[in-house]
Design a protein around this motif. Structure first.
Motif, PDB file in Angstrom:
ATOM      1  N   TYR A 436      -6.313  12.879  12.246  1.00 34.95           N
ATOM      2  CA  TYR A 436      -6.432  13.402  13.173  1.00 34.95           C
ATOM      3  C   TYR A 436      -7.448  14.391  13.167  1.00 34.95           C
ATOM      4  O   TYR A 436      -7.415  15.097  12.012  1.00 34.95           O
ATOM      5  N   GLU A 440      -7.038  15.550  17.909  1.00 38.86           N
ATOM      6  CA  GLU A 440      -7.388  14.310  18.466  1.00 38.86           C
ATOM      7  C   GLU A 440      -7.330  13.178  17.556  1.00 38.86           C
ATOM      8  O   GLU A 440      -7.703  13.070  16.476  1.00 38.86           O
ATOM      9  N   LYS A 441      -6.632  11.941  17.905  1.00 41.14           N
ATOM     10  CA  LYS A 441      -6.382  10.868  17.081  1.00 41.14           C
ATOM     11  C   LYS A 441      -7.755  10.201  16.951  1.00 41.14           C
ATOM     12  O   LYS A 441      -8.423   9.750  17.802  1.00 41.14           O
ATOM     13  N   GLU A 527      -3.044   9.433   8.432  1.00 39.63           N
ATOM     14  CA  GLU A 527      -2.487  10.292   9.436  1.00 39.63           C
ATOM     15  C   GLU A 527      -2.771  11.939   8.874  1.00 39.63           C
ATOM     16  O   GLU A 527      -1.967  12.787   9.461  1.00 39.63           O
ATOM     17  N   SER A 529      -4.164  15.498   9.001  1.00 38.83           N
ATOM     18  CA  SER A 529      -4.555  16.384  10.134  1.00 38.83           C
ATOM     19  C   SER A 529      -5.865  17.257   9.423  1.00 38.83           C
ATOM     20  O   SER A 529      -5.607  18.070   8.709  1.00 38.83           O
TER      21      SER A 529
END
Length: 645
Positions: A436, A440-441, A527, A529
């Motif tokens: 991320y 936003e992915k 995953e 961030s």
């Protein structure tokens, strides 16, 4: 004495009749028919080209074999046979698939797309039949390719997200071949050669130089009309209609109250005599011209021709250059003319092919001159030529496979027969890595995998590699690519540099991973961030630098601006050069620094403490003792007076 090894024995096992021919090649290269035998089925032993009552068919074959052996004075052991065109299944299919848009479409990708379409066509045929049969792939013809749903002549070399193909694929049920082999074996014979009836018929009915044209060969038999469409010398599609000669016989029986055998005899005689005499089942005598009878059953002739036309147009898309008719029912007076009218061809382009058109064949007597003898002779000549073995024994990934050999069997035919999943041939990219960025992915594609390798006899091949008897085929599946293992700089732009008054500034000012500030280029985990603090606009830059400068005093890439703007990599930001002016204001010397092109009277109020918010009389403005305007330009050394009067 004639030796069995020098003889060519062929059988045409049809729905209504079985015809056997024995011949030999003469020294001048002609095929000489020595003997023939024709027997009718006593009952319905066959339906649509497939043997249902094997024992009854065996009895007829044994009778024909015995009669021919008696005529030629020697025993027969090997026979050439053919699978009926009506047993073939042709399917039109379109498939689409998503592809990696970053890679050019190569020949291998197209071949795998076509193979998937052929297998999809086979699944569709199985679904229609409600069963799971094994099929021999006879061949296929590509009609259109698609790129992003747009029709293309070729896909090779292009890029895109989605490709597709629309093709015609033809299959032969394995059960049909097994039935034929069973009859031959039980009759004390062995199969020397097997072909398809349309291939055998075309090879003798149509001259080789004509086969390059777009032609249709229609075999109008008793139960079905079998259609083969050629282009560029190859059969591109097969079709069948379910009405043919029997419908003509039934129409005659209904019209004149005849039993089936009487109707059949009348139908056959219509092509031989101009006038017909017959008596119906109640004793009524008829004396009619052939023309009158044909007019009476015109409706069924139109029906037969319309179904043939519909099937030709379905697979060919347009009328062919010419149509050639064979089979016993093709001789029906008026039928070829009606067919020409319905498909829109000149009448001379629809013709009946009988044995008079066959070259280099002798021994044809009156009984063998009709169009129904074309196929038996074709089977014999096809068998004599021994162009290729009827079945190939192939070892595929350690398993023995029997592959029907039509013209040129390829690796792709083997995969269709065995149901091999063509997706196993494609390289697969590794899993996407997900992270991320500022909430936003994002994802990074895995590496490209390795394509599958096809080995034929330990040599690299491909889907179009021809196969021969005894070949050993092995496929090593494609290898999946690796999942990405990114570092920080693979996920973000680590630099966004601009020049500010010739000094380089990185607008990326802070990076955090999972809330913690990081330095350098650490490895990122799935995953994670990532937060990137970035100066995006000129106003943000001025605030970051603690500068109180108006936009009018700034140039970006040497151009003036009036409002805040977004900053981009490589921008050059500069502040206009500073200027000084020395003024005597109300008796005091004051030095003022400014960025404007010129300094006017009203600008003074930005640099002195003079209250204009409340009126205290008349405001007096003077320059060097003279009254002045607000916008009067000031010069270095001017004496300024400002007061209320």
């Amino acid at each position: 004495m004639i030796l069995e090894k020098d003889l060519i024995f062929s059988l045409d096992i049809g729905t209504r009749n079985i015809i056997g021919i024995v011949g030999e090649y003469t020294e001048d290269g002609k095929f000489n028919i020595l003997a023939y035998s024709k027997r009718k089925h006593g009952r319905r032993n066959m339906y649509d080209g497939q043997i249902h009552n094997i024992e009854e068919v065996v009895k007829i074959v044994e009778e024909i074999k015995s009669e021919l052996e008696s005529k030629i004075g020697t025993s027969l052991k090997r026979v050439s046979i053919a699978a009926a065109g009506r047993s073939l299944k042709t399917c039109k299919i379109r498939i689409d698939k998503d592809i990696d848009s970053s890679l050019e479409i190569d020949r291998k990708t197209i071949e795998i797309l076509e193979l998937e379409a052929v297998q999809k066509a086979q699944e569709k045929i199985n679904g229609e039949n409600g069963n799971k049969l094994k099929y021999y792939s006879i061949g296929y013809s590509v009609m259109e390719y698609y790129l992003e749903d747009n029709i293309m002549n070729s896909l090779e070399g292009h890029k895109g997200n989605k490709i597709g193909v629309n093709l015609l694929a033809t299959f032969l049920p394995q059960i049909v071949i097994e039935g034929l082999y069973s009859v031959i074996s039980k009759s004390g014979l062995e199969v020397g050669h097997i072909t398809l009836e349309p291939i055998a018929a075309i090879n003798v009915a149509i001259k080789e130089e004509l086969r390059l044209l777009n032609l249709a060969l229609v075999d109008i038999g008793a139960g079905t009309s079998d259609i083969a469409i050629t282009i560029d010398g190859n059969i591109m599609a097969y079709g069948m209609t379910s009405i043919a000669g029997d419908e003509i016989t039934e129409a005659l029986c209904k019209k004149y109250l005849l039993d089936f055998n009487q109707g059949e005899a009348l139908k056959i005689n219509l092509s031989k005599e101009e006038y017909q005499e017959f008596t119906n089942v109640v004793g009524m005598e008829y004396k009619l011209s052939t023309k009158e009878i044909v007019e009476d059953i015109n409706e069924v002739l139109v029906k037969i021709s319309l179904e043939i036309v519909e099937k030709i147009l379905e697979y060919n898309g347009k009328p062919p250059a010419a149509i050639f008719l064979i089979g016993g029912s093709s001789q029906m007076p008026g039928l070829k003319e009606i067919l020409a009218d319905n498909i829109g061809l000149p009448k001379e382009r629809v013709s009946i092919r009988d044995t008079s058109f066959i070259e280099n064949v002798q021994g044809i007597d009156e009984e063998l001159k009709g169009p129904d003898i074309i196929t038996p002779i074709g089977i014999a000549i096809e068998g004599a030529s021994e162009q290729y073995k009827n079945f190939l024994e192939i070892e595929f990934n350690g398993e023995d496979i029997r592959l029907f050999n039509t013209e040129m069997a390829k690796v792709s035919d083997l995969l269709v027969l065995t149901g091999y999943n063509p997706r196993k041939l494609m390289p697969k990219s590794g899993e996407n890595f997900v992270y991320y960025l500022n909430g936003e992915k994002k994802s990074i594609m895995g590496s490209s995998g390795e394509v599958a390798k096809i080995y034929i006899n330990e040599q690299i091949g491909d889907l179009n590699t021809p196969l021969k008897d005894g070949d050993v085929v092995n496929i090593t599946e494609g290898i999946i690519g690796k999942k990405a293992e990114p570092k920080l700089f693979d996920c973000i732009n680590r630099e966004k540099n601009i020049k500010f008054n010739e000094e380089e500034i990185n607008l990326i000012i802070n990076v955090k991973v999972n809330g913690k500030k990081v330095y350098g280029n650490p490895k990122i985990m799935e995953e994670d961030s990532i937060e990137v603090e970035e100066i995006r606009s000129l106003l943000e830059l001025l605030n970051y630098l603690n500068l109180d400068i108006g936009f009018e005093d700034i140039l970006i890439n040497r151009r003036k601006i009036e409002n805040d703007v977004e900053l981009n990599q490589g921008d050059e930001v500069s502040i206009k050069a500073k200027k000084n002016i020395n003024l005597i204001i109300n008796g005091d010397m004051k030095s003022i620094e400014y960025h404007k092109d010129k300094f006017v009277f009203v600008d003074i109020f930005d640099y002195i403490d003079f209250d204009l918010t409340s009126l205290k009389g008349k405001l007096v403005l003077k320059i060097n003792g003279e009254d002045a305007e607000y916008l009067a330009e000031l010069r270095d050394g001017d004496e300024i007076k400002i007061y209320w009067e």
